[in-house]
Design a protein around this motif. Structure first.
Motif, PDB file in Angstrom:
ATOM      1  N   LYS A 193      45.536 -47.212  32.717  1.00  0.00           N
ATOM      2  CA  LYS A 193      46.926 -47.328  32.274  1.00  0.00           C
ATOM      3  C   LYS A 193      47.535 -48.648  32.726  1.00  0.00           C
ATOM      4  O   LYS A 193      48.250 -49.310  31.969  1.00  0.00           O
ATOM      5  CB  LYS A 193      47.752 -46.156  32.831  1.00  0.00           C
TER       6      LYS A 193
ATOM      7  N   ALA B 273      48.810 -51.644  30.280  1.00  0.00           N
ATOM      8  CA  ALA B 273      50.176 -52.164  30.347  1.00  0.00           C
ATOM      9  C   ALA B 273      50.179 -53.672  30.571  1.00  0.00           C
ATOM     10  O   ALA B 273      50.958 -54.405  29.958  1.00  0.00           O
ATOM     11  CB  ALA B 273      50.942 -51.457  31.474  1.00  0.00           C
TER      12      ALA B 273
ATOM     13  N   GLU C 237      49.150 -55.432  27.351  1.00  0.00           N
ATOM     14  CA  GLU C 237      50.219 -55.405  26.358  1.00  0.00           C
ATOM     15  C   GLU C 237      51.313 -56.409  26.705  1.00  0.00           C
ATOM     16  O   GLU C 237      51.881 -57.054  25.824  1.00  0.00           O
ATOM     17  CB  GLU C 237      50.786 -53.995  26.232  1.00  0.00           C
TER      18      GLU C 237
ATOM     19  N   GLN D 109      52.224 -59.583  24.430  1.00  0.00           N
ATOM     20  CA  GLN D 109      53.604 -59.821  23.997  1.00  0.00           C
ATOM     21  C   GLN D 109      54.049 -61.233  24.349  1.00  0.00           C
ATOM     22  O   GLN D 109      54.733 -61.897  23.567  1.00  0.00           O
ATOM     23  CB  GLN D 109      54.540 -58.796  24.639  1.00  0.00           C
TER      24      GLN D 109
ATOM     25  N   TRP E 163      48.602 -51.036  18.968  1.00  0.00           N
ATOM     26  CA  TRP E 163      49.718 -51.441  19.813  1.00  0.00           C
ATOM     27  C   TRP E 163      50.383 -50.198  20.370  1.00  0.00           C
ATOM     28  O   TRP E 163      50.801 -49.334  19.626  1.00  0.00           O
ATOM     29  CB  TRP E 163      50.718 -52.271  19.005  1.00  0.00           C
ATOM     30  N   MET E 164      50.465 -50.112  21.687  1.00  0.00           N
ATOM     31  CA  MET E 164      51.014 -48.932  22.357  1.00  0.00           C
ATOM     32  C   MET E 164      50.291 -47.659  21.888  1.00  0.00           C
ATOM     33  O   MET E 164      50.904 -46.626  21.627  1.00  0.00           O
ATOM     34  CB  MET E 164      52.514 -48.791  22.083  1.00  0.00           C
ATOM     35  N   ASN E 165      48.940 -47.777  21.769  1.00  0.00           N
ATOM     36  CA  ASN E 165      48.095 -46.657  21.362  1.00  0.00           C
ATOM     37  C   ASN E 165      48.393 -46.165  19.946  1.00  0.00           C
ATOM     38  O   ASN E 165      48.097 -45.008  19.611  1.00  0.00           O
ATOM     39  CB  ASN E 165      48.220 -45.480  22.350  1.00  0.00           C
ATOM     40  N   ARG E 166      48.976 -47.027  19.117  1.00  0.00           N
ATOM     41  CA  ARG E 166      49.266 -46.645  17.739  1.00  0.00           C
ATOM     42  C   ARG E 166      48.734 -47.703  16.780  1.00  0.00           C
ATOM     43  O   ARG E 166      48.719 -48.884  17.113  1.00  0.00           O
ATOM     44  CB  ARG E 166      50.777 -46.480  17.530  1.00  0.00           C
TER      45      ARG E 166
END
Length: 212
Positions: A47, A51, A54, A58, A134-137
């Motif tokens: 996790k 993070a 990501e 970004q 992105w963000m698990n989607r």
């Protein structure tokens, strides 16, 4: 047992009834507790890394010179970098949640006749789309590049080429143009007449046969 079940509801990982307590059961419970802790730590590490990745991704998007949009699977914008804000003419806050309005073709290429919401500005924008997580989607990363100046220069060169062709075909002297390798680029009407070339003669061949 009821007390044990209640304890698990509020966070306890396991319980042993007093009447069932034995060295074998205690050893098994300890082993399970160690394994659960190991799995928990691995999950927390993953996790944290996710993070961090990501956040890094970004930052890369924000610093990129090209416009970049993150778009969810429903076609709505979730993030826009400063370059995209400039191309589109809206802030990230204004764009967030907005329906993008263009087909998303992963791996494809589109030449937009003006960016979304700025079509009257006459901008020419090239867009490439890549499917990402992105963000698990499932999401799409759209890269926008403002090529207005390039297109304007391209149009200007095309106009100049057409003007040059008209000029060359209107003069009485025969004119043949070639590149550095001697390949014929153009032959005007007078040169075709002087050399007896067929009107359908196409450029591209070497200049030497024409001069001999």
């Amino acid at each position: 047992r009821d007390m044990g079940r209640e304890a698990k509801k509020v966070g306890a990982q396991d319980y042993i009834c007093k009447n069932d307590l034995s060295a074998k059961i205690l050893e098994k419970s300890i082993r399970f507790a160690i394994e659960r802790h190991r799995m928990y730590m691995e999950l927390e590490t993953k996790k944290t890394r996710l993070a961090e990745n990501e956040i890094l991704f970004q930052r890369i998007i924000e610093k990129n010179a090209d416009g970049m949009l993150l778009i969810n699977e429903n076609g709505r914008i979730t993030l826009a970098n400063p370059a995209a804000e400039n191309i589109i003419g809206k802030t990230n806050a204004e764009l967030k949640g907005m329906l993008f309005g263009h087909r998303l073709l992963p791996g494809g290429f589109l030449n937009l006749s003006g960016a979304p919401q700025r079509q009257r500005g006459g901008r020419s924008v090239e867009m490439r789309v890549k499917e990402i997580q992105w963000m698990n989607r499932a999401s799409y990363l759209a890269t926008l590049r403002d090529v207005t100046e390039y297109k304007q220069l391209e149009d200007s060169l095309l106009i100049e080429k057409e003007r040059l062709g008209i000029t060359l075909n209107s003069i009485a002297d025969g004119v043949i143009t070639s590149n550095r390798r001697g390949r014929v680029m153009s032959v005007n009407s007078a040169a075709r007449h002087i050399l007896g070339l067929d009107p359908s003669f196409a450029a591209g061949g070497h200049i030497n046969p024409l001069l001999n």
